[in-house]
Design a protein around this motif. Structure first.
Motif, PDB file in Angstrom:
ATOM      1  N   PRO A 225       0.804  -1.232   0.000  1.00 31.81           N
ATOM      2  CA  PRO A 225       0.000   0.000   0.000  1.00 31.81           C
ATOM      3  C   PRO A 225       0.832   1.275   0.000  1.00 31.81           C
ATOM      4  CG  PRO A 225      -0.916  -1.592   1.539  1.00 31.81           C
ATOM      5  CD  PRO A 225       0.370  -2.184   1.045  1.00 31.81           C
ATOM      6  N   GLU A 226       1.968   1.250   0.709  1.00 35.79           N
ATOM      7  CA  GLU A 226       2.790   2.451   0.839  1.00 35.79           C
ATOM      8  C   GLU A 226       3.273   2.970  -0.511  1.00 35.79           C
ATOM      9  OE1 GLU A 226       6.416   4.022   3.730  1.00 35.79           O
ATOM     10  OE2 GLU A 226       5.958   1.876   3.557  1.00 35.79           O
ATOM     11  N   GLN A 227       3.419   2.080  -1.485  1.00 36.48           N
ATOM     12  CA  GLN A 227       3.934   2.459  -2.793  1.00 36.48           C
ATOM     13  C   GLN A 227       2.981   3.401  -3.534  1.00 36.48           C
ATOM     14  OE1 GLN A 227       7.005   1.471  -3.809  1.00 36.48           O
ATOM     15  NE2 GLN A 227       7.218   0.434  -1.841  1.00 36.48           N
TER      16      GLN A 227
ATOM     17  N   ARG B 196      -3.192  11.888   4.177  1.00 35.23           N
ATOM     18  CA  ARG B 196      -1.876  11.275   4.374  1.00 35.23           C
ATOM     19  C   ARG B 196      -1.775  10.650   5.774  1.00 35.23           C
ATOM     20  NH1 ARG B 196       3.097  12.411   2.112  1.00 35.23           N
ATOM     21  NH2 ARG B 196       2.310  14.366   1.216  1.00 35.23           N
ATOM     22  N   VAL B 197      -2.222  11.386   6.776  1.00 35.86           N
ATOM     23  CA  VAL B 197      -2.182  10.892   8.157  1.00 35.86           C
ATOM     24  C   VAL B 197      -3.054   9.645   8.301  1.00 35.86           C
ATOM     25  CG1 VAL B 197      -2.819  11.417  10.539  1.00 35.86           C
ATOM     26  CG2 VAL B 197      -1.644  13.135   9.153  1.00 35.86           C
ATOM     27  N   ASP B 198      -4.266   9.692   7.739  1.00 35.19           N
ATOM     28  CA  ASP B 198      -5.189   8.556   7.859  1.00 35.19           C
ATOM     29  C   ASP B 198      -4.611   7.301   7.200  1.00 35.19           C
ATOM     30  OD1 ASP B 198      -6.971  10.198   9.154  1.00 35.19           O
ATOM     31  OD2 ASP B 198      -8.139  10.650   7.372  1.00 35.19           O
ATOM     32  N   LEU B 199      -4.051   7.455   6.009  1.00 36.60           N
ATOM     33  CA  LEU B 199      -3.502   6.293   5.298  1.00 36.60           C
ATOM     34  C   LEU B 199      -2.244   5.766   5.977  1.00 36.60           C
ATOM     35  CD1 LEU B 199      -4.001   7.365   1.578  1.00 36.60           C
ATOM     36  CD2 LEU B 199      -5.256   5.630   2.853  1.00 36.60           C
ATOM     37  N   THR B 200      -1.434   6.677   6.509  1.00 36.12           N
ATOM     38  CA  THR B 200      -0.222   6.254   7.216  1.00 36.12           C
ATOM     39  C   THR B 200      -0.578   5.403   8.425  1.00 36.12           C
ATOM     40  OG1 THR B 200       1.009   8.212   6.480  1.00 36.12           O
ATOM     41  CG2 THR B 200       1.840   7.052   8.424  1.00 36.12           C
ATOM     42  N   GLN B 201      -1.619   5.803   9.158  1.00 33.82           N
ATOM     43  CA  GLN B 201      -2.033   5.031  10.328  1.00 33.82           C
ATOM     44  C   GLN B 201      -2.570   3.658   9.924  1.00 33.82           C
ATOM     45  OE1 GLN B 201      -4.612   7.241  12.915  1.00 33.82           O
ATOM     46  NE2 GLN B 201      -3.126   8.876  13.261  1.00 33.82           N
TER      47      GLN B 201
ATOM     48  N   TRP C  75      -0.789   0.124  10.948  1.00 30.84           N
ATOM     49  CA  TRP C  75      -1.568  -0.960  11.559  1.00 30.84           C
ATOM     50  C   TRP C  75      -1.459  -2.229  10.713  1.00 30.84           C
ATOM     51  CZ3 TRP C  75      -5.596  -3.810   9.571  1.00 30.84           C
ATOM     52  CH2 TRP C  75      -6.279  -4.639  10.468  1.00 30.84           C
ATOM     53  N   GLY C  76      -1.528  -2.075   9.395  1.00 32.79           N
ATOM     54  CA  GLY C  76      -1.442  -3.225   8.508  1.00 32.79           C
ATOM     55  C   GLY C  76      -0.108  -3.941   8.594  1.00 32.79           C
ATOM     56  N   GLN C  77       0.967  -3.176   8.781  1.00 30.35           N
ATOM     57  CA  GLN C  77       2.288  -3.794   8.921  1.00 30.35           C
ATOM     58  C   GLN C  77       2.340  -4.673  10.163  1.00 30.35           C
ATOM     59  OE1 GLN C  77       4.780  -0.306   8.811  1.00 30.35           O
ATOM     60  NE2 GLN C  77       5.090  -0.429   6.602  1.00 30.35           N
TER      61      GLN C  77
ATOM     62  N   ARG D 243     -11.492   8.211   8.575  1.00 29.17           N
ATOM     63  CA  ARG D 243     -10.512   7.178   8.216  1.00 29.17           C
ATOM     64  C   ARG D 243     -11.062   6.297   7.084  1.00 29.17           C
ATOM     65  NH1 ARG D 243      -8.006   9.769  11.690  1.00 29.17           N
ATOM     66  NH2 ARG D 243      -6.833   8.931  13.478  1.00 29.17           N
ATOM     67  N   LEU D 244     -12.339   5.937   7.203  1.00 29.97           N
ATOM     68  CA  LEU D 244     -12.939   5.070   6.197  1.00 29.97           C
ATOM     69  C   LEU D 244     -13.098   5.786   4.858  1.00 29.97           C
ATOM     70  CD1 LEU D 244     -15.668   3.183   8.254  1.00 29.97           C
ATOM     71  CD2 LEU D 244     -13.316   2.501   7.752  1.00 29.97           C
ATOM     72  N   VAL D 245     -13.419   7.079   4.912  1.00 30.26           N
ATOM     73  CA  VAL D 245     -13.516   7.849   3.672  1.00 30.26           C
ATOM     74  C   VAL D 245     -12.165   7.889   2.968  1.00 30.26           C
ATOM     75  CG1 VAL D 245     -13.843  10.174   2.730  1.00 30.26           C
ATOM     76  CG2 VAL D 245     -15.487   9.252   4.365  1.00 30.26           C
ATOM     77  N   ALA D 246     -11.091   8.087   3.745  1.00 31.69           N
ATOM     78  CA  ALA D 246      -9.744   8.097   3.165  1.00 31.69           C
ATOM     79  C   ALA D 246      -9.432   6.757   2.501  1.00 31.69           C
ATOM     80  CB  ALA D 246      -8.713   8.415   4.245  1.00 31.69           C
ATOM     81  N   LEU D 247      -9.788   5.665   3.173  1.00 29.10           N
ATOM     82  CA  LEU D 247      -9.540   4.340   2.602  1.00 29.10           C
ATOM     83  C   LEU D 247     -10.375   4.108   1.341  1.00 29.10           C
ATOM     84  CD1 LEU D 247      -9.280   1.977   5.709  1.00 29.10           C
ATOM     85  CD2 LEU D 247      -7.468   2.612   4.117  1.00 29.10           C
ATOM     86  N   LYS D 248     -11.637   4.544   1.370  1.00 29.88           N
ATOM     87  CA  LYS D 248     -12.491   4.372   0.204  1.00 29.88           C
ATOM     88  C   LYS D 248     -11.927   5.131  -0.998  1.00 29.88           C
ATOM     89  CE  LYS D 248     -16.885   3.399   2.526  1.00 29.88           C
ATOM     90  NZ  LYS D 248     -18.273   3.850   2.788  1.00 29.88           N
ATOM     91  N   MET D 249     -11.505   6.377  -0.766  1.00 33.01           N
ATOM     92  CA  MET D 249     -10.921   7.172  -1.846  1.00 33.01           C
ATOM     93  C   MET D 249      -9.648   6.523  -2.371  1.00 33.01           C
ATOM     94  SD  MET D 249     -12.649   9.902  -2.696  1.00 33.01           S
ATOM     95  CE  MET D 249     -11.427  11.042  -3.357  1.00 33.01           C
TER      96      MET D 249
END
Length: 315
Positions: free
Chosen positions: A21-23, A47-52, A56-58, A93-99
């Motif tokens: 995902p980070e890529q 950026r903050v939402d996706l980084t968190q 967590w995913g790592q 957070r969920l909106v960021a993931l959806k986008m």
């Protein structure tokens, strides 16, 4: 909490680093700014939402965007609830993931977005804090001559309440944006969308006094095009505005939880109570969707119910 992902078994190919995902975060953020026209503040929040989520995913050994299924997402949401985050924060957070995953579908990285299957928390329960007109008056009267720039601070407070502008919008206003003779200001909102906001007599008078008496002293060493500036002539930031609202809200007895957005909420609720149409209010606030504005109808309904319960003899 769903079980953690296991590393690939012997003989099983590991996920390609290109699918981590980070890529895709930086290209996605560039897409939001360049193609979607989102503001720098919004992009920074994404950026903050996706980084968190990635961090967590790592920890959960989610090594590829193809690993993100409903089980993984449910675990992430559960971890957010475990931190006692507000429903609005979790929803963002969920909106960021959806986008993010819509972007990955658009780029052909994934075939479909599992995130679309995840329901956001019910935000209808969230009602923003609103000041009464009497408390707004107390807040506007809070700056005094013991403060360094009372005229500037009163002008900022009056402008926030008169227009419903966000702190970032007030921070970015130029002197040329204030058309005091015509009682309006130009405002640059989210997505660089410009709108006209009306000024009431209280705000006009407060800004005029500030421009005449205090601002010339502030910009004597550093010329500035910005409307509200610091002692050295630098533009007042949204953090500065947040701090001064907090300072005067405590002083006026309105409480420590008041923020610039509280004045925006108060503006919207008072306008609706005064008979403003919801579509007109949407334009005044610069909302892209009418659904965002409709939350204020719930605030007003809640207020009326409270008045009824207090005043009715059988309440």
């Amino acid at each position: 909490m769903p079980p953690r992902r296991r590393p690939p078994a012997a003989g099983q190919a590991a996920a390609s680093p290109a699918l981590h995902p980070e890529q895709y975060v930086q290209p996605f953020l560039h897409y939001l700014e360049a193609e979607c026209g989102m503001s720098l503040n919004t992009v920074a929040a994404y950026r903050v939402d996706l980084t968190q989520f990635i961090e967590w995913g790592q920890a959960e050994r989610v090594v590829s965007v193809l690993d993100v299924d409903l089980n993984v997402l449910a675990g992430f949401v559960e971890s957010l609830h475990a931190r006692d985050l507000k429903a609005t924060t979790i929803a963002r957070r969920l909106v960021a993931l959806k986008m993010f995953f819509r972007y990955l579908v658009l780029e052909g990285v994934v075939a479909e977005s599992t995130v679309e299957l995840l329901s956001s928390p019910k935000l209808w329960r969230y009602l923003p804090t609103v000041l009464s007109p009497e408390n707004v008056d107390k807040l506007l009267d809070a700056p005094g001559w013991a403060d360094q720039f009372p005229l500037r601070d009163r002008a900022v407070l009056a402008l926030l309440y008169a227009t419903g502008c966000r702190a970032s919008e007030v921070s970015g206003m130029r002197v040329t944006d204030a058309k005091l003779e015509q009682n309006f200001c130009r405002c640059l909102g989210k997505g660089n969308k410009e709108r006209i906001v009306s000024l009431n007599p209280v705000a006009v008078e407060a800004i005029q006094k500030y421009l005449t008496r205090e601002r010339p002293l502030q910009v004597r060493l550093r010329d500035s095009e910005y409307l509200f500036v610091t002692r050295t002539g630098r533009p007042l930031t949204r953090i500065n505005i947040w701090q001064l609202v907090k300072k005067y809200s405590i002083r006026s007895g309105c409480g420590a939880k008041i923020s610039p957005h509280t004045l925006r909420h108060s503006f919207a609720t008072h306008m609706l109570a005064g008979g403003a149409e919801i579509r007109a209010l949407q334009e005044m606030l610069g909302h892209a969707s009418i659904r965002t504005t409709q939350i204020y109808t719930q605030v007003e309904h809640s207020r009326l119910k409270a008045i009824h319960a207090k005043c009715h003899p059988r309440g």
